[in-house]
Write an enzyme that holds these catalytic residues in place. Structure first.
Site, PDB file in Angstrom:
ATOM      1  CG  ASP A 142      37.401  38.592  49.443  1.00 18.08           C
ATOM      2  OD1 ASP A 142      36.410  37.998  49.908  1.00 18.08           O
ATOM      3  OD2 ASP A 142      38.278  38.024  48.767  1.00 18.08           O
TER       4      ASP A 142
ATOM      5  CD  GLU B 254      32.811  36.230  50.428  1.00 12.78           C
ATOM      6  OE1 GLU B 254      33.006  36.502  49.234  1.00 12.78           O
ATOM      7  OE2 GLU B 254      33.387  35.316  51.036  1.00 12.78           O
TER       8      GLU B 254
ATOM      9  CG  ASP C 134      42.260  37.504  47.746  1.00 12.74           C
ATOM     10  OD1 ASP C 134      41.428  36.751  48.268  1.00 12.74           O
ATOM     11  OD2 ASP C 134      43.363  37.119  47.314  1.00 12.74           O
TER      12      ASP C 134
END
EC number: 3.1.21.10
Length: 157
Positions: free
Chosen positions: A9, A70, A142
């Protein structure tokens, strides 16, 4: 054959990671999850170097077959450029290690794990906890997001 998947992430201040394995019987196992942190007071170059070095270390440790990250899109937040810079470093390191990469938008992760693309963070974390048989919700956020990315990749193979 066991497959290792690392979820990332992206972030400059906090980069989440989550490493899982997919066993031959399709069962999932968490290897580890956590964050790489950089100090807000440091110069941007030093912070990016920390990400670069720590990510190399993570890749050597986990030796993933696949990395899920992501997909970046315009957030309309003040830190968009900083996240993009960190993401660039991540992509560079992954290329240096010749790793396969899958990218997912937040909506794709939510859809895969909860069945709808508008799920809130709590719903996604509960899905991660359930699928990976964790005793508690993964923290920090996260790291939970990174596990969600790895889990999404495991379902897409």
């Amino acid at each position: 054959m066991v497959k290792r998947i690392l979820g990332l992430d992206p972030g400059l201040a906090t980069l989440g990671f989550g490493s899982i394995t997919v066993q031959p019987d399709e069962s999932l196992q968490v290897l580890d999850f956590g964050v790489i942190k950089t100090a807000a007071g440091e110069e941007i170059g030093s912070r990016l170097l920390t990400i670069y070095e720590d990510l190399h270390t993570l890749l050597q440790h986990f030796q993933p077959d696949l990395v899920a990250i992501e997909k970046f899109f315009f957030y309309r937040m003040s830190n968009t450029i900083l996240v993009a810079q960190a993401r660039g470093v991540i992509l560079l390191v992954l290329a240096q290690h010749h790793l396969a990469l899958m990218e997912f938008t937040p909506a794709q992760v939510k859809q895969t794990l909860t069945g709808h693309g508008n799920a809130d963070k709590q719903e996604v974390q509960l899905a991660v906890q359930r699928e990976l048989k964790l005793e508690s919700l993964p923290r920090p956020d996260d790291a939970a997001d990174a596990l969600a990315l790895a889990l999404t990749a495991s379902f897409q193979r």
